[in-house]
Design a protein around this motif. Structure first.
Motif, PDB file in Angstrom:
ATOM      1  N   ILE A 301       0.844  -1.207   0.000  1.00 24.90           N
ATOM      2  CA  ILE A 301       0.000   0.000   0.000  1.00 24.90           C
ATOM      3  C   ILE A 301       0.872   1.247   0.000  1.00 24.90           C
ATOM      4  N   LEU A 302       1.912   1.246   0.828  1.00 24.13           N
ATOM      5  CA  LEU A 302       2.814   2.404   0.876  1.00 24.13           C
ATOM      6  C   LEU A 302       3.558   2.566  -0.443  1.00 24.13           C
ATOM      7  N   ARG A 303       3.955   1.451  -1.049  1.00 21.15           N
ATOM      8  CA  ARG A 303       4.624   1.545  -2.342  1.00 21.15           C
ATOM      9  C   ARG A 303       3.681   2.076  -3.414  1.00 21.15           C
ATOM     10  N   ASP A 304       2.400   1.682  -3.332  1.00 25.47           N
ATOM     11  CA  ASP A 304       1.415   2.227  -4.267  1.00 25.47           C
ATOM     12  C   ASP A 304       1.258   3.732  -4.064  1.00 25.47           C
ATOM     13  N   LEU A 305       1.270   4.169  -2.813  1.00 25.87           N
ATOM     14  CA  LEU A 305       1.191   5.613  -2.533  1.00 25.87           C
ATOM     15  C   LEU A 305       2.408   6.345  -3.092  1.00 25.87           C
ATOM     16  N   ALA A 306       3.583   5.742  -2.926  1.00 27.74           N
ATOM     17  CA  ALA A 306       4.792   6.363  -3.482  1.00 27.74           C
ATOM     18  C   ALA A 306       4.729   6.410  -5.002  1.00 27.74           C
ATOM     19  N   ASP A 307       4.226   5.330  -5.607  1.00 25.02           N
ATOM     20  CA  ASP A 307       4.088   5.305  -7.066  1.00 25.02           C
ATOM     21  C   ASP A 307       3.100   6.368  -7.531  1.00 25.02           C
ATOM     22  N   LEU A 308       2.000   6.534  -6.797  1.00 25.08           N
ATOM     23  CA  LEU A 308       1.012   7.560  -7.140  1.00 25.08           C
ATOM     24  C   LEU A 308       1.596   8.954  -6.966  1.00 25.08           C
ATOM     25  N   THR A 309       2.361   9.162  -5.896  1.00 19.72           N
ATOM     26  CA  THR A 309       3.005  10.465  -5.675  1.00 19.72           C
ATOM     27  C   THR A 309       3.949  10.802  -6.825  1.00 19.72           C
ATOM     28  N   HIS A 310       4.718   9.811  -7.248  1.00 15.29           N
ATOM     29  CA  HIS A 310       5.642  10.026  -8.370  1.00 15.29           C
ATOM     30  C   HIS A 310       4.876  10.363  -9.646  1.00 15.29           C
ATOM     31  N   GLY A 357       9.370   6.091   5.531  1.00 10.18           N
ATOM     32  CA  GLY A 357       8.402   5.217   6.175  1.00 10.18           C
ATOM     33  C   GLY A 357       8.438   3.794   5.646  1.00 10.18           C
ATOM     34  N   ILE A 358       8.696   3.629   4.350  1.00 12.00           N
ATOM     35  CA  ILE A 358       8.768   2.280   3.770  1.00 12.00           C
ATOM     36  C   ILE A 358       9.900   1.486   4.414  1.00 12.00           C
ATOM     37  N   VAL A 359      11.024   2.149   4.654  1.00 12.18           N
ATOM     38  CA  VAL A 359      12.146   1.472   5.324  1.00 12.18           C
ATOM     39  C   VAL A 359      11.749   1.078   6.749  1.00 12.18           C
ATOM     40  N   GLU A 360      11.022   1.958   7.440  1.00 12.78           N
ATOM     41  CA  GLU A 360      10.581   1.647   8.803  1.00 12.78           C
ATOM     42  C   GLU A 360       9.639   0.439   8.812  1.00 12.78           C
ATOM     43  N   VAL A 361       8.710   0.397   7.857  1.00 14.76           N
ATOM     44  CA  VAL A 361       7.756  -0.715   7.812  1.00 14.76           C
ATOM     45  C   VAL A 361       8.477  -2.028   7.525  1.00 14.76           C
ATOM     46  N   GLN A 362       9.516  -1.986   6.689  1.00 14.68           N
ATOM     47  CA  GLN A 362      10.262  -3.205   6.364  1.00 14.68           C
ATOM     48  C   GLN A 362      10.967  -3.790   7.581  1.00 14.68           C
TER      49      GLN A 362
END
Length: 597
Positions: A301-310, A357-362
């Motif tokens: 979900i966070l990666r999708d948000l990052a992809d959408l932001t980009h 945040g993605i690094v923190e979640v990992q």
């Protein structure tokens, strides 16, 4: 008996099934899509009989490196449909005995070696031993070395001489995903081809044609999701498509692909993005809970948000991409609206927070909780005013505690997620303030009164007296005696300074021979004898301590300024990182620019 024959036939039919990645693997140059430059170069080389003795193919996984190597082997050995060909074929026929044998991995002269499992020098020696023998059935002996970067150093060294001067009947084709790990000595002996990553549009078109051939209906939006998930790899996308075909006997829709890949609904993702950048924390958490309940992975979900932001950032900079064919309707409508509404500062702040945040979640013990905390930080940061908005509020006399977001778009300081905002300030006696912004750091500077510049007296010649301890330290700086000068600043408490006399107290941890070294150095530099004595008196603070005290005094003075107090109240937890003066020339130029504006 009849039942047994039927079961055997059914078993044979099932055993003939091939996964899509193998079934639709390109077999000739015409079916190899997206690599036009490579194909044109190879075909021209075959036409002009300028074939290289070694090729190296590089690119990401699943773009057709090994497939291209096999097509090259076919072209080198093809004899045509009539079997009368005497030279390499520009377009291998695919039906002659040579092409058929290569396609079925049974050609005696085309040897494929997996360097990932055969990395040693003995494996290469075994290969080299067969190089001197002429081909048995084909025109050339072709050695295909896959994942060549996995070979050991000794294996590469053993291959070098043969690779540089192989017999005329031998060709090498190597493939790798890590071209940087291949020694330069090997690369210099090969022709290199970089296979292009497939675009999302190319993959979507390719997958649609395969679905049509398989007789299975797939929604366009579902194909778009698969193409994005493939990340430029045709093989990865075909594996996902194959799995989707196995999950249903009917139509493959978006919900099926999202459930299979653990992805969130696109519309819900846009709702979450809008809630975050509008500062609606409760709505954002409710949406994230809904995604988690439906099987959404927090990290995805966070990666999708990052992809959408980009993507929104790209759309803001180059609006023409919104009109590209094949784009989902959500991207065109809602994505385009976000691109018009949000500023680059908003998007850059969101991108930075998501990356951290993605690094923190990992690494978090509970990824779902870590993802929720990140969403809270994102929503909170969107409500903070930007530094330029804060300055405008302060200049217009607005209350210092005001922290309303701009009406056009949520603005904020990227440091909001960290709980502190770095503020750099400088104060002069004139009290005339200027402001500037660099990234997320607010910089407040003042016009200083001209300060007299004290030039230390020259003490290089004999007979010239030093007037103060500071001038003595400056002498060592000029003569580049940096070690002694540093000890003078940090380890010396001055008790008495006189003409050619010095009484000091050494700080704890100072070198034992510092006094003797100082006396000898002074005599060398001044040509005079100095009496340097150690004292038990307390003496003055060291120059380093005096400098630190002066900096702290300036910082306290800055904190008393009304403008700074207002800024600190608006950004709780802020701190002053630096206090400095600006040159009068820069100050005057800034005042001039401000007047012209």
């Amino acid at each position: 008996m009849a039942d047994s024959e039927e079961n055997l036939n059914a078993l044979n039919s099932e055993s003939k099934h091939q996964v899509l990645a193998r079934k639709y693997r390109p077999t000739d140059f015409k079916s190899l899509k997206g690599q036009e430059a490579l194909i044109q170069t190879l075909q021209n080389a075959i036409r002009s009989n300028r074939l290289a003795h070694a090729y190296v193919l590089t690119g990401v996984r699943g773009v057709g490196k090994t497939t291209t190597a096999r097509i090259i082997a076919k072209a080198l050995n093809c004899v045509g449909e009539d079997g009368q060909g005497t030279s390499p074929a520009v377009d291998p026929c695919g039906v002659c005995e040579q092409c058929a044998a290569i396609a079925e991995d049974r050609h005696v002269d085309v040897m494929e070696m997996d360097a990932a499992s055969r990395t040693g020098v003995d494996d290469i020696r075994e290969l080299i031993d067969g190089v001197r023998y002429k081909p048995v059935a084909g025109r050339y002996k072709v050695y295909i070395i896959d994942e060549v970067h996995m070979l050991s150093k000794n294996a590469f060294n053993a291959l070098l001489k043969t690779l540089e001067e192989p017999p005329e009947h031998v060709k090498f084709v190597m493939a790798t995903t890590e071209i940087r790990k291949v020694p330069v000595t090997v690369l210099s002996r090969c022709q290199r081809f970089d296979l292009r990553r497939y675009t999302t549009a190319m993959l979507q078109t390719h997958f649609a044609s395969i679905a049509e051939k398989e007789g299975i209906e797939v929604e366009d939006d579902a194909l778009a999701i698969i193409a994005r998930a493939a990340d430029g790899s045709a093989r990865d996308g075909l594996s996902v498509l194959d799995q989707a075909f196995s999950l249903t006997t009917g139509k493959v829709d978006v919900e099926l692909i999202q459930s299979m890949l653990g992805l969130s609904d696109r519309e819900t993702l846009f709702d979450l993005f809008e809630a975050l950048l509008s500062g609606e924390v409760a709505a954002a958490l409710n949406l994230s809970d809904k995604m988690f309940e439906l099987g959404g992975d927090p990290l995805l979900i966070l990666r999708d948000l990052a992809d959408l932001t980009h993507w929104v950032t790209r759309a803001k900079i180059t609006p023409s991409i919104i009109d590209e064919p094949g784009l989902a309707e959500a991207e065109k409508t809602r994505g385009g609206a976000f691109a018009k509404k949000l500023s680059l500062q908003d998007l850059a702040r969101c991108w930075q927070l998501l990356l951290k945040g993605i690094v923190e979640v990992q690494t978090a013990p509970n990824p779902e909780q870590a993802a929720e905390m990140l969403l809270i930080r994102l929503a909170h940061a969107s409500t903070l005013p930007s530094p330029e908005d804060l300055i405008k509020q302060l200049q217009s006399g607005a209350p210092s505690g005001a922290s309303s977001a701009p009406s056009s778009a949520p603005q904020g300081n990227g440091g909001g997620s960290q709980g502190s905002n770095q503020m750099t300030s400088a104060v002069g006696q004139s009290g005339q303030w200027q402001e500037s912004q660099q990234g997320n750091t607010m910089r407040l500077v003042a016009n200083p009164d001209p300060a007299p510049v004290v030039e230390p007296q020259t003490a290089q010649n004999a007979g010239v007296a030093l007037a103060s301890f500071e001038e003595l330290v400056a002498l060592f700086d000029r003569e580049r005696e940096v070690i002694v000068a540093d000890h003078l600043r940090r380890d010396i408490h001055l008790v008495h300074f006189g003409k050619n006399t010095l009484s000091v107290r050494l700080a704890l941890g100072a070198p034992r021979n510092l006094i003797a070294q100082l006396s000898a150095s002074l005599k060398d530099l001044t040509g005079q004898t100095w009496m340097v004595a150690s004292s038990d008196e307390t003496g003055q603070p060291t120059l380093h301590e005096q400098s630190a005290a002066a900096v702290e005094a300036k910082r306290q003075a800055v904190l008393q300024h009304p403008f700074i107090r207002a800024a600190m109240e608006t950004f709780p937890g802020s701190k002053i990182a630096e206090v400095r003066k600006i040159p009068r020339q820069l100050s005057s130029e800034a005042e001039t620019d401000k007047t012209e504006d």
